[in-house]
Design a protein around this motif. Structure first.
Motif, PDB file in Angstrom:
ATOM      1  N   THR A 285     -52.975   9.633   8.146  1.00  0.00           N
ATOM      2  CA  THR A 285     -53.016  10.253   6.510  1.00  0.00           C
ATOM      3  C   THR A 285     -52.334   9.338   5.750  1.00  0.00           C
ATOM      4  O   THR A 285     -51.978   9.621   4.483  1.00  0.00           O
ATOM      5  CB  THR A 285     -52.605  11.669   6.585  1.00  0.00           C
ATOM      6  N   PHE A 286     -51.903   8.275   6.229  1.00  0.00           N
ATOM      7  CA  PHE A 286     -50.680   7.530   5.344  1.00  0.00           C
ATOM      8  C   PHE A 286     -51.457   6.567   4.496  1.00  0.00           C
ATOM      9  O   PHE A 286     -50.879   6.466   3.278  1.00  0.00           O
ATOM     10  CB  PHE A 286     -49.762   6.974   6.410  1.00  0.00           C
ATOM     11  N   PHE A 287     -52.271   5.649   5.133  1.00  0.00           N
ATOM     12  CA  PHE A 287     -52.701   4.573   4.056  1.00  0.00           C
ATOM     13  C   PHE A 287     -54.273   4.611   3.966  1.00  0.00           C
ATOM     14  O   PHE A 287     -54.933   4.738   5.357  1.00  0.00           O
ATOM     15  CB  PHE A 287     -52.171   3.053   4.866  1.00  0.00           C
ATOM     16  N   GLY A 288     -54.649   4.629   2.986  1.00  0.00           N
ATOM     17  CA  GLY A 288     -56.146   4.508   2.811  1.00  0.00           C
ATOM     18  C   GLY A 288     -56.620   5.394   1.552  1.00  0.00           C
ATOM     19  O   GLY A 288     -56.058   5.797   0.842  1.00  0.00           O
ATOM     20  N   PRO A 289     -58.029   5.409   1.329  1.00  0.00           N
ATOM     21  CA  PRO A 289     -58.506   5.854  -0.007  1.00  0.00           C
ATOM     22  C   PRO A 289     -58.234   7.561   0.048  1.00  0.00           C
ATOM     23  O   PRO A 289     -58.530   8.248   1.033  1.00  0.00           O
ATOM     24  CB  PRO A 289     -59.998   5.911   0.386  1.00  0.00           C
ATOM     25  N   GLY A 290     -57.317   7.937  -1.236  1.00  0.00           N
ATOM     26  CA  GLY A 290     -57.046   9.203  -1.049  1.00  0.00           C
ATOM     27  C   GLY A 290     -55.974   9.665  -0.236  1.00  0.00           C
ATOM     28  O   GLY A 290     -55.433  10.626  -0.203  1.00  0.00           O
ATOM     29  N   LYS A 291     -55.181   8.769   0.494  1.00  0.00           N
ATOM     30  CA  LYS A 291     -54.123   8.993   1.496  1.00  0.00           C
ATOM     31  C   LYS A 291     -52.806   8.925   0.637  1.00  0.00           C
ATOM     32  O   LYS A 291     -52.686   9.004  -0.323  1.00  0.00           O
ATOM     33  CB  LYS A 291     -54.204   8.359   2.580  1.00  0.00           C
ATOM     34  N   ILE A 292     -51.854   9.200   1.428  1.00  0.00           N
ATOM     35  CA  ILE A 292     -50.380   9.061   0.906  1.00  0.00           C
ATOM     36  C   ILE A 292     -50.046   7.932   0.205  1.00  0.00           C
ATOM     37  O   ILE A 292     -49.749   7.987  -1.057  1.00  0.00           O
ATOM     38  CB  ILE A 292     -49.322   9.182   1.910  1.00  0.00           C
ATOM     39  N   VAL A 293     -50.320   6.695   0.661  1.00  0.00           N
ATOM     40  CA  VAL A 293     -50.475   5.429  -0.185  1.00  0.00           C
ATOM     41  C   VAL A 293     -51.996   5.153  -0.302  1.00  0.00           C
ATOM     42  O   VAL A 293     -52.677   4.960   0.589  1.00  0.00           O
ATOM     43  CB  VAL A 293     -49.869   4.389   0.599  1.00  0.00           C
ATOM     44  N   ASP A 294     -52.376   5.475  -1.467  1.00  0.00           N
ATOM     45  CA  ASP A 294     -54.032   5.683  -1.981  1.00  0.00           C
ATOM     46  C   ASP A 294     -54.574   4.081  -2.329  1.00  0.00           C
ATOM     47  O   ASP A 294     -54.122   3.420  -3.310  1.00  0.00           O
ATOM     48  CB  ASP A 294     -53.889   6.377  -3.167  1.00  0.00           C
ATOM     49  N   THR A 295     -55.411   3.703  -1.430  1.00  0.00           N
ATOM     50  CA  THR A 295     -55.791   2.126  -1.717  1.00  0.00           C
ATOM     51  C   THR A 295     -56.981   2.297  -2.660  1.00  0.00           C
ATOM     52  O   THR A 295     -57.485   1.085  -3.078  1.00  0.00           O
ATOM     53  CB  THR A 295     -56.482   1.777  -0.532  1.00  0.00           C
ATOM     54  N   LYS A 296     -57.175   3.180  -3.480  1.00  0.00           N
ATOM     55  CA  LYS A 296     -58.068   3.488  -4.554  1.00  0.00           C
ATOM     56  C   LYS A 296     -57.300   2.923  -5.656  1.00  0.00           C
ATOM     57  O   LYS A 296     -58.037   2.338  -6.621  1.00  0.00           O
ATOM     58  CB  LYS A 296     -58.723   4.674  -4.892  1.00  0.00           C
ATOM     59  N   SER A 297     -55.918   2.714  -5.617  1.00  0.00           N
ATOM     60  CA  SER A 297     -55.118   2.195  -6.788  1.00  0.00           C
ATOM     61  C   SER A 297     -54.242   1.278  -6.464  1.00  0.00           C
ATOM     62  O   SER A 297     -53.898   1.056  -5.438  1.00  0.00           O
ATOM     63  CB  SER A 297     -54.289   3.607  -7.488  1.00  0.00           C
ATOM     64  N   LYS A 298     -53.759   0.509  -7.612  1.00  0.00           N
ATOM     65  CA  LYS A 298     -52.898  -0.554  -7.391  1.00  0.00           C
ATOM     66  C   LYS A 298     -51.485   0.010  -6.685  1.00  0.00           C
ATOM     67  O   LYS A 298     -51.054   1.104  -6.988  1.00  0.00           O
ATOM     68  CB  LYS A 298     -52.756  -1.430  -8.411  1.00  0.00           C
ATOM     69  N   MET A 299     -50.806  -0.809  -5.880  1.00  0.00           N
ATOM     70  CA  MET A 299     -49.510  -0.276  -5.202  1.00  0.00           C
ATOM     71  C   MET A 299     -48.582  -1.531  -5.337  1.00  0.00           C
ATOM     72  O   MET A 299     -48.991  -2.767  -5.225  1.00  0.00           O
ATOM     73  CB  MET A 299     -49.777   0.145  -3.887  1.00  0.00           C
ATOM     74  N   THR A 300     -47.300  -1.018  -5.266  1.00  0.00           N
ATOM     75  CA  THR A 300     -46.133  -1.966  -5.043  1.00  0.00           C
ATOM     76  C   THR A 300     -45.853  -2.292  -3.473  1.00  0.00           C
ATOM     77  O   THR A 300     -45.611  -0.912  -3.237  1.00  0.00           O
ATOM     78  CB  THR A 300     -45.103  -1.589  -5.986  1.00  0.00           C
ATOM     79  N   VAL A 301     -45.506  -3.196  -2.824  1.00  0.00           N
ATOM     80  CA  VAL A 301     -45.313  -3.387  -1.688  1.00  0.00           C
ATOM     81  C   VAL A 301     -43.903  -4.156  -1.514  1.00  0.00           C
ATOM     82  O   VAL A 301     -43.786  -5.274  -2.090  1.00  0.00           O
ATOM     83  CB  VAL A 301     -46.601  -4.126  -0.824  1.00  0.00           C
ATOM     84  N   VAL A 302     -43.039  -3.217  -0.921  1.00  0.00           N
ATOM     85  CA  VAL A 302     -41.469  -3.829  -1.086  1.00  0.00           C
ATOM     86  C   VAL A 302     -41.312  -4.146   0.623  1.00  0.00           C
ATOM     87  O   VAL A 302     -41.553  -3.436   1.648  1.00  0.00           O
ATOM     88  CB  VAL A 302     -40.547  -2.810  -1.328  1.00  0.00           C
ATOM     89  N   THR A 303     -40.712  -5.452   1.190  1.00  0.00           N
ATOM     90  CA  THR A 303     -40.390  -5.522   2.498  1.00  0.00           C
ATOM     91  C   THR A 303     -39.126  -6.295   2.334  1.00  0.00           C
ATOM     92  O   THR A 303     -38.830  -7.013   1.526  1.00  0.00           O
ATOM     93  CB  THR A 303     -41.570  -6.558   2.978  1.00  0.00           C
ATOM     94  N   GLN A 304     -38.149  -5.717   3.227  1.00  0.00           N
ATOM     95  CA  GLN A 304     -36.938  -5.968   3.046  1.00  0.00           C
ATOM     96  C   GLN A 304     -36.439  -6.760   4.663  1.00  0.00           C
ATOM     97  O   GLN A 304     -36.952  -6.031   5.609  1.00  0.00           O
ATOM     98  CB  GLN A 304     -35.862  -5.054   2.933  1.00  0.00           C
ATOM     99  N   PHE A 305     -35.631  -7.757   4.590  1.00  0.00           N
ATOM    100  CA  PHE A 305     -35.290  -8.559   5.757  1.00  0.00           C
ATOM    101  C   PHE A 305     -33.848  -8.478   6.053  1.00  0.00           C
ATOM    102  O   PHE A 305     -33.013  -9.095   5.475  1.00  0.00           O
ATOM    103  CB  PHE A 305     -35.844 -10.056   5.679  1.00  0.00           C
TER     104      PHE A 305
END
Length: 452
Positions: A285-305
């Motif tokens: 239920t996390f990633f995809g159309p209409g999910k918690i991270v909704d792929t129908k809209s633009k998103m910001t992706v942050v990756t930390q090392f």
């Protein structure tokens, strides 16, 4: 990463030197990105260049194709050395030929443009040099729109340990270099490259039976790869791939291993990596159309090392992911697989995941995060691409892999797509207007690139 080149014609060199043609001017599209500190972010003037493997390759004396479809002109290219003398790599018409456009800090990559399928681009520091990012104790952030990427496509943003000059220093007679997108490598040790280390890859070339634009030669090009983002509107994966030698090296034949060889684990790199795909880790239920991270809209992706001691000179110990969408910071999903805990990539997670899924721990065999750390320390080049998968329909990202496996078996299900939905013939004919948009690239110390 399971990546291959798609185009009518491709790259070139003189003996151990890639020549630049003069029939089409090479003008890189500009792309702004931001360098951040604790006090704010400032614009950096950058540009992008298309990988040499997509370019027009023609005779140095005229405009005769050296490579057409997936075959070489045997009169111009009877062998590696002669081909390198006879052929030149030319400039690119980015928008009309490849469907690549930039506006300010935004890059749009179209899927099908005329006869061209997909593309692969590198961020430049200047006209002749790739931008090299040193990622240890840093975070890398970007916006992405995957709403127009169906099953079987991969809009990827990742890093590889290729030479910042495209190989010019190692091969001084190279006349093309980074300006013309030379020097690519990754953890699959790709053998579909037309030139490697300034040499043609004609000898032993076998045209693909499924891809009208590709084939494989005797040589491959290996280096460490950090897949920050492999995704479509259905699934996403974050995957480090270490190599015994982080920087670019040439391999030969099936000893290369990876996607392009008969023995996947024969080479010096880890072609599988240690992946974090929320769906594969049990959260549907996390990633995809209409999910918690909704792929129908633009998103910001942050990756930390993160490093072992919290300094720039420490060893990579953890890779963390979070998202920002509609003003809300969203933590990465936690693993819901028995025996595997956490929502980030670290040594404990990787060992537990391989065990839970019954996978060979090739990641550990090639040094795991410690080996990956060497690539991050030395500096890595940013790659952005859009592609489909003639080897496995992208099932490893968004469907069942292996395709004969049961979705109820831990680790098999990667997304909701059918195992045939990603067939390249299908996606190229039914979804030619697909595209991905990357924008607002930011880089800086931990916590400096987004608002919480």
């Amino acid at each position: 990463m399971h990546q291959q080149a798609f185009l009518l014609s491709a790259i070139i060199a003189a003996v151990r030197a890639q020549q630049a043609g003069t029939l089409t001017a090479e003008n890189h599209p500009s792309l702004t990105w931001q360098q951040c500190t604790s006090s704010g972010c400032t614009d950096q003037a950058g540009e992008v260049v298309i990988d040499a493997n997509w370019r027009w390759l023609h005779s140095t004396s005229g405009s005769t194709n050296c490579y057409t479809g997936n075959t070489w002109d045997t009169s111009l290219c009877p062998n590696d050395e002669t081909c390198a003398k006879n052929c030149a790599l030319d400039g690119a018409n980015y928008q009309s030929t490849y469907g690549i456009t930039t506006t300010g800090d935004s890059l749009s990559i179209d899927f099908v443009t005329g006869a061209n399928i997909g593309s692969r681009l590198f961020l430049m520091e200047d006209e002749n040099t790739y931008k090299s990012f040193k990622l240890l104790n840093r975070e890398f952030t970007f916006d992405v729109d995957v709403s127009n990427l169906p099953c079987g496509l991969n809009g990827a943003l990742y890093f590889v340990s290729m030479d910042a000059d495209g190989g010019v220093a190692k091969y001084p007679a190279n006349k093309a270099g980074a300006k013309y997108g030379t020097g690519y490598c990754d953890s699959q040790c790709p053998r579909d490259l037309k030139f490697i280390n300034g040499e043609a890859n004609v000898d032993g070339w076998v045209p693909s039976t499924s891809d009208r634009n590709a084939g494989i030669g005797n040589h491959g090009s290996c280096c460490a790869e950090l897949d920050i983002w492999e995704a479509n509107s259905i699934s996403t994966a974050l995957t480090p791939h270490p190599c015994d030698t982080a920087t670019q090296t040439m391999c030969e034949g099936d000893n290369c291993g990876g996607t392009y060889s008969s023995s996947r684990y024969a080479g010096t790199c880890d072609p599988d990596g240690c992946d974090f795909n929320p769906y594969r880790m049990g959260n549907k239920t996390f990633f995809g159309p209409g999910k918690i991270v909704d792929t129908k809209s633009k998103m910001t992706v942050v990756t930390q090392f993160l490093t072992s001691d919290g300094t720039d000179s420490g060893t990579l110990s953890e890779i963390r992911r979070l998202y920002v969408q509609n003003g809300k910071v969203i933590a990465n999903s936690a693993s819901d697989i028995s025996g595997v805990s956490g929502n980030s990539i670290n040594a404990k997670y990787c060992t537990a995941q391989k065990k839970a899924f019954g996978d060979q721990d090739i990641f550990a065999q090639h040094g795991g995060l410690s080996a990956m750390s060497k690539g991050l320390e030395a500096g890595m080049v940013l790659v952005m691409s859009l592609w489909d998968d003639h080897h496995s329909n992208m099932n490893w990202l968004d469907s069942n892999d292996p395709d004969t496996g049961s979705a109820s078996t831990p680790g098999v299900a990667r997304g909701t797509c059918s195992t045939t939905a990603g067939d390249p013939q299908t996606v190229e004919s039914q979804s030619p207007g697909s595209n991905v948009v990357f924008s607002a690239i930011k880089f800086g110390p931990i916590g400096s690139t987004y608002s919480s």
